[in-house]
Design a protein around this motif. Structure first.
Motif, PDB file in Angstrom:
ATOM      1  N   HIS A 298      36.380  20.840  11.939  1.00 32.59           N
ATOM      2  CA  HIS A 298      36.442  19.677  11.049  1.00 32.59           C
ATOM      3  C   HIS A 298      36.611  18.368  11.815  1.00 32.59           C
ATOM      4  CE1 HIS A 298      36.105  21.359   7.026  1.00 32.59           C
ATOM      5  NE2 HIS A 298      36.719  22.419   7.509  1.00 32.59           N
ATOM      6  N   GLU A 299      37.309  18.378  12.937  1.00 36.27           N
ATOM      7  CA  GLU A 299      37.347  17.165  13.762  1.00 36.27           C
ATOM      8  C   GLU A 299      35.946  16.816  14.250  1.00 36.27           C
ATOM      9  OE1 GLU A 299      41.368  18.195  13.286  1.00 36.27           O
ATOM     10  OE2 GLU A 299      39.922  19.486  14.278  1.00 36.27           O
ATOM     11  N   ASP A 300      35.221  17.833  14.677  1.00 29.34           N
ATOM     12  CA  ASP A 300      33.857  17.598  15.148  1.00 29.34           C
ATOM     13  C   ASP A 300      32.965  17.102  14.019  1.00 29.34           C
ATOM     14  OD1 ASP A 300      31.736  17.889  17.249  1.00 29.34           O
ATOM     15  OD2 ASP A 300      30.967  19.366  15.822  1.00 29.34           O
ATOM     16  N   LEU A 303      33.674  13.408  13.305  1.00 31.68           N
ATOM     17  CA  LEU A 303      33.110  12.508  14.313  1.00 31.68           C
ATOM     18  C   LEU A 303      31.585  12.452  14.229  1.00 31.68           C
ATOM     19  CD1 LEU A 303      35.438  13.369  17.332  1.00 31.68           C
ATOM     20  CD2 LEU A 303      35.471  11.314  15.921  1.00 31.68           C
ATOM     21  N   ARG A 304      30.966  13.502  13.692  1.00 25.42           N
ATOM     22  CA  ARG A 304      29.510  13.493  13.497  1.00 25.42           C
ATOM     23  C   ARG A 304      29.107  12.815  12.190  1.00 25.42           C
ATOM     24  NH1 ARG A 304      27.452  18.056  12.314  1.00 25.42           N
ATOM     25  NH2 ARG A 304      29.136  19.558  12.558  1.00 25.42           N
ATOM     26  N   GLY A 305      30.089  12.498  11.347  1.00 26.73           N
ATOM     27  CA  GLY A 305      29.776  11.850  10.075  1.00 26.73           C
ATOM     28  C   GLY A 305      29.389  12.812   8.978  1.00 26.73           C
ATOM     29  N   ASN A 306      29.818  14.069   9.080  1.00 30.86           N
ATOM     30  CA  ASN A 306      29.548  15.042   8.021  1.00 30.86           C
ATOM     31  C   ASN A 306      30.577  14.837   6.900  1.00 30.86           C
ATOM     32  OD1 ASN A 306      29.528  17.435   6.411  1.00 30.86           O
ATOM     33  ND2 ASN A 306      28.557  18.555   8.068  1.00 30.86           N
ATOM     34  N   TRP A 307      30.109  14.435   5.723  1.00 31.03           N
ATOM     35  CA  TRP A 307      30.988  14.063   4.604  1.00 31.03           C
ATOM     36  C   TRP A 307      31.315  15.227   3.671  1.00 31.03           C
ATOM     37  CZ3 TRP A 307      30.450   8.608   2.269  1.00 31.03           C
ATOM     38  CH2 TRP A 307      30.101   7.682   3.255  1.00 31.03           C
ATOM     39  N   LYS A 308      30.876  16.417   3.979  1.00 27.09           N
ATOM     40  CA  LYS A 308      30.916  17.518   3.023  1.00 27.09           C
ATOM     41  C   LYS A 308      32.308  17.777   2.458  1.00 27.09           C
ATOM     42  CE  LYS A 308      29.455  22.326   2.429  1.00 27.09           C
ATOM     43  NZ  LYS A 308      28.827  23.510   3.071  1.00 27.09           N
ATOM     44  N   THR A 310      34.983  15.645   2.675  1.00 26.35           N
ATOM     45  CA  THR A 310      35.718  14.389   2.749  1.00 26.35           C
ATOM     46  C   THR A 310      36.093  13.884   1.361  1.00 26.35           C
ATOM     47  OG1 THR A 310      34.468  13.814   4.734  1.00 26.35           O
ATOM     48  CG2 THR A 310      35.619  12.041   3.633  1.00 26.35           C
ATOM     49  N   GLN A 311      37.311  13.408   1.219  1.00 24.55           N
ATOM     50  CA  GLN A 311      37.737  12.839  -0.051  1.00 24.55           C
ATOM     51  C   GLN A 311      36.985  11.538  -0.339  1.00 24.55           C
ATOM     52  OE1 GLN A 311      39.795  13.981  -2.441  1.00 24.55           O
ATOM     53  NE2 GLN A 311      40.114  15.879  -1.313  1.00 24.55           N
ATOM     54  N   GLN A 312      36.846  11.232  -1.630  1.00 20.66           N
ATOM     55  CA  GLN A 312      36.074  10.074  -2.072  1.00 20.66           C
ATOM     56  C   GLN A 312      36.611   8.761  -1.489  1.00 20.66           C
ATOM     57  OE1 GLN A 312      33.441  10.799  -3.695  1.00 20.66           O
ATOM     58  NE2 GLN A 312      32.841   9.233  -5.133  1.00 20.66           N
ATOM     59  N   LYS A 313      37.930   8.665  -1.307  1.00 24.21           N
ATOM     60  CA  LYS A 313      38.532   7.413  -0.857  1.00 24.21           C
ATOM     61  C   LYS A 313      37.967   6.963   0.487  1.00 24.21           C
ATOM     62  CE  LYS A 313      42.753   7.559   0.905  1.00 24.21           C
ATOM     63  NZ  LYS A 313      44.214   7.810   1.057  1.00 24.21           N
ATOM     64  N   TYR A 314      37.679   7.915   1.383  1.00 25.95           N
ATOM     65  CA  TYR A 314      37.180   7.556   2.711  1.00 25.95           C
ATOM     66  C   TYR A 314      35.740   7.053   2.632  1.00 25.95           C
ATOM     67  CZ  TYR A 314      41.373  10.074   3.942  1.00 25.95           C
ATOM     68  OH  TYR A 314      42.678  10.480   4.016  1.00 25.95           O
ATOM     69  N   LYS A 315      34.975   7.638   1.731  1.00 27.81           N
ATOM     70  CA  LYS A 315      33.605   7.176   1.532  1.00 27.81           C
ATOM     71  C   LYS A 315      33.618   5.754   0.951  1.00 27.81           C
ATOM     72  CE  LYS A 315      32.323  11.961   0.486  1.00 27.81           C
ATOM     73  NZ  LYS A 315      31.824  12.880  -0.543  1.00 27.81           N
ATOM     74  N   ALA A 316      34.583   5.510   0.058  1.00 27.35           N
ATOM     75  CA  ALA A 316      34.686   4.184  -0.551  1.00 27.35           C
ATOM     76  C   ALA A 316      35.046   3.130   0.493  1.00 27.35           C
ATOM     77  CB  ALA A 316      35.729   4.201  -1.659  1.00 27.35           C
ATOM     78  N   ILE A 317      35.936   3.470   1.402  1.00 31.71           N
ATOM     79  CA  ILE A 317      36.322   2.526   2.465  1.00 31.71           C
ATOM     80  C   ILE A 317      35.118   2.216   3.342  1.00 31.71           C
ATOM     81  CG2 ILE A 317      37.712   2.259   4.563  1.00 31.71           C
ATOM     82  CD1 ILE A 317      39.880   3.952   3.085  1.00 31.71           C
ATOM     83  N   ALA A 318      34.410   3.256   3.762  1.00 35.78           N
ATOM     84  CA  ALA A 318      33.225   3.042   4.602  1.00 35.78           C
ATOM     85  C   ALA A 318      32.189   2.200   3.866  1.00 35.78           C
ATOM     86  CB  ALA A 318      32.630   4.385   5.023  1.00 35.78           C
ATOM     87  N   SER A 319      31.992   2.492   2.577  1.00 36.18           N
ATOM     88  CA  SER A 319      31.022   1.729   1.792  1.00 36.18           C
ATOM     89  C   SER A 319      31.421   0.273   1.690  1.00 36.18           C
ATOM     90  CB  SER A 319      30.882   2.336   0.394  1.00 36.18           C
ATOM     91  OG  SER A 319      30.322   3.625   0.463  1.00 36.18           O
ATOM     92  N   SER A 320      32.703   0.025   1.470  1.00 37.81           N
ATOM     93  CA  SER A 320      33.180  -1.354   1.352  1.00 37.81           C
ATOM     94  C   SER A 320      32.974  -2.132   2.648  1.00 37.81           C
ATOM     95  CB  SER A 320      34.658  -1.366   0.976  1.00 37.81           C
ATOM     96  OG  SER A 320      34.844  -0.825  -0.304  1.00 37.81           O
ATOM     97  N   ALA A 322      30.501  -1.483   4.592  1.00 36.05           N
ATOM     98  CA  ALA A 322      29.054  -1.389   4.845  1.00 36.05           C
ATOM     99  C   ALA A 322      28.764  -0.684   6.161  1.00 36.05           C
ATOM    100  CB  ALA A 322      28.417  -2.778   4.825  1.00 36.05           C
ATOM    101  N   ILE A 323      29.521   0.405   6.399  1.00 36.93           N
ATOM    102  CA  ILE A 323      29.286   1.228   7.587  1.00 36.93           C
ATOM    103  C   ILE A 323      29.205   2.686   7.165  1.00 36.93           C
ATOM    104  CG2 ILE A 323      30.464  -0.388   9.138  1.00 36.93           C
ATOM    105  CD1 ILE A 323      32.911   1.428   9.071  1.00 36.93           C
ATOM    106  N   GLY A 324      28.726   3.531   8.049  1.00 36.55           N
ATOM    107  CA  GLY A 324      28.704   4.957   7.788  1.00 36.55           C
ATOM    108  C   GLY A 324      30.089   5.551   7.974  1.00 36.55           C
ATOM    109  N   TYR A 325      30.330   6.714   7.337  1.00 42.30           N
ATOM    110  CA  TYR A 325      31.641   7.357   7.447  1.00 42.30           C
ATOM    111  C   TYR A 325      32.014   7.606   8.905  1.00 42.30           C
ATOM    112  CZ  TYR A 325      35.224  10.995   6.984  1.00 42.30           C
ATOM    113  OH  TYR A 325      36.379  11.741   7.098  1.00 42.30           O
TER     114      TYR A 325
END
Length: 487
Positions: A298-300, A303-308, A310-320, A322-325
């Motif tokens: 999961h650490e790997d 770091l590769r940006g696999n969102w499978k 991942t909680q929604q909050k982290y995706k929201a932060i990245a979206s805000s 304007a970067i990838g997870y």
């Protein structure tokens, strides 16, 4: 009686003509949307017009106008009473809100919310408005949604980003607000935890270097695995087993804390877990002890940006932002730099520590503990297609490698559990007595193969547990209440 069939025929014909007329009117409205002609569209709408009619593709007038980015027509339809929650019946069904988010129709989005559009609705795929906001990342969209729904769901961060211009900290405070701060010239910061847990301070490290992988027997070794963002289980285990005090300071002396992979993903407090580990590393070193952070799958993935997972909050932060997870942990971030120096395998005394396990196929590679780390560490978090082009790296990060192999605990898909003979061959090659693994959930911390394999991945939500090794020879199962049982 003979006239009856003709009556039915006339009625059927009238129905067909009426339906055709209605469809024709509806088709005309869709055509006017496609042409983007608001005035003609208004003129074509009268009291008999069905504002919720759909075309052959399954779009309502409102959804179609948003999709076509005809915001003036969409606004007119909303004000005229079109259904603000009408789901399209297309292959990927969406509500007007979802279309407004996807196509960045800001004024339409605002009016939909004002008119009571359902922010919580999910489509048949299980996706909600926030899913599309994350997927199509737009700061202005996020800003509008932030006034109406909780994007970030609890405290988080900080994420520390380095650039040529400055050092910036991004965090989420107790009010669920995204906070950006210039960290240039600062070396200390606070990490907030959810109640009832305390805030703690972290001192930035000056540099990050790879660590040794082999250490002599330690007086005490506490082994924890697969915390997966569960800060409460992690803190409670460390406190109850006298690794940290009430202020989260290291009190384990010259003891070793082995974190056997998968401390990220799934949970809501991943960043706080990482910062606590980061902090304890320095404190342990100062006390003559050691923290070993073993990379798990999961650490790997993080770091590769696999969102499978991942909680929604982290995706929201990245979206805000304007970067990838994966950019939250990129090479230009403090946590990203730090994580990329961690090891995949360690040896303390005669115990090997690895997240998933060692397969018999690994013996063919003839790599020592040091060689395994030196070979694999440079590829932590790199894209899978890059690894696929390097046979040894592809193996080490693959299904029979250190992060994914399950055969030390179970039969798995196309391979069987490792044989006692092959396990002995591995132990002999690495001059070890035991291999400690996580990755596969078991009912409790326990021995297998007569103690030659120790399994430490448990469901921490049920009962948080860890492994305590005293003087390299006595093994205990310990829990988050301080109870201890000899294995």
């Amino acid at each position: 009686m003979k006239k009856t069939p003709y009556i039915f025929l006339l009625l059927a014909l009238a129905f067909v003509m009426c339906t055709k007329s209605e469809n024709s009117a509806g088709d005309k409205l869709f055509e006017l949307i496609a042409k983007g002609n608001l005035e003609q569209f208004k003129a074509a709408v009268d009291a008999s017009s069905d504002l919720n009619t759909t075309n052959s593709s399954g779009y309502s007038l409102l959804n179609y106008s948003i999709k076509e980015k005809e915001s003036s027509i969409a606004l007119f339809l909303i004000e005229s009473g079109a259904d603000v929650n009408a789901m399209s019946t297309t292959k990927s069904s969406k509500s007007p809100l979802m279309y407004a988010v996807k196509y960045k129709q800001l004024e339409v989005l605002k009016l939909l919310i004002e008119k009571g559009a359902n922010l919580d609705v999910k489509n048949p795929d299980g996706h909600d408005v926030l899913y599309y906001a994350n997927k199509y990342a737009d700061r202005e969209v996020m800003s509008i949604l932030a006034d109406h729904i909780t994007l970030y769901d609890g405290v988080d961060g900080p994420y520390i980003f380095y650039s040529d211009e400055k050092v910036e900290s991004v965090s989420v405070n107790i009010k669920h607000e995204l906070v950006r701060e210039d960290m240039s010239g600062k070396s200390e910061f606070d990490v907030e935890l959810p109640e009832p847990y305390k805030t703690f301070k972290v001192q930035l490290k000056g540099k990050h270097e790879r660590e040794e992988a082999i250490y002599p027997i330690a007086e005490k070794v506490l082994v924890v695995a697969d915390i997966e963002g569960d800060i409460s289980a992690f803190v409670d285990l460390l406190k109850s087993n006298h690794v940290i005090d009430e202020d989260y300071k290291w009190i384990f002396g010259n003891g070793h804390l082995v974190l056997n992979g998968d401390f990220v993903d799934r949970g809501n407090y991943v960043t706080q877990v990482l910062w606590l580990i980061y902090k304890l590393e320095s404190e342990a070193e100062n006390a003559g002890g050691k923290v070993h952070f073993i990379i798990g799958n999961h650490e790997d993935m993080l770091l590769r940006g696999n969102w499978k997972y991942t909680q929604q909050k982290y995706k929201a932060i990245a979206s805000s932002l304007a970067i990838g997870y994966k950019d939250l942990y990129g090479n230009g971030t403090e946590l990203g730099k730090w994580l990329r120096t961690k090891k995949l395998i360690a040896k303390v005394g005669d115990c090997i520590f690895v997240h998933a396990g060692l397969s018999k196929e690994l013996l063919d590679k003839n790599l020592s503990v040091e060689e395994l780390n030196n070979t694999a560490i440079p590829y932590i978090g790199t894209d899978r297609d890059v690894r696929a082009g390097i046979e040894l790296i592809d193996f080490l990060y693959g299904r029979m490698g250190l992060l994914w192999y399950r055969g030390m605990v179970v039969d798995y898909k196309d391979y069987l559990k490792i044989s006692s003979q092959n396990l002995d061959a591995l132990l002999d090659f690495y001059k070890a007595q035991r291999i400690i693994v996580g990755h596969n959930v078991v009912d409790e911390v326990s021995f297998d193969f007569g103690g030659r394999v120790v399994r430490v991945d448990v469901d921490h939500h049920e009962e948080a547990q860890a492994l305590l090794i005293v003087n390299g020879e006595t093994f205990y199962r310990v829990d988050d209440k301080g109870q201890k049982e000899k294995l």
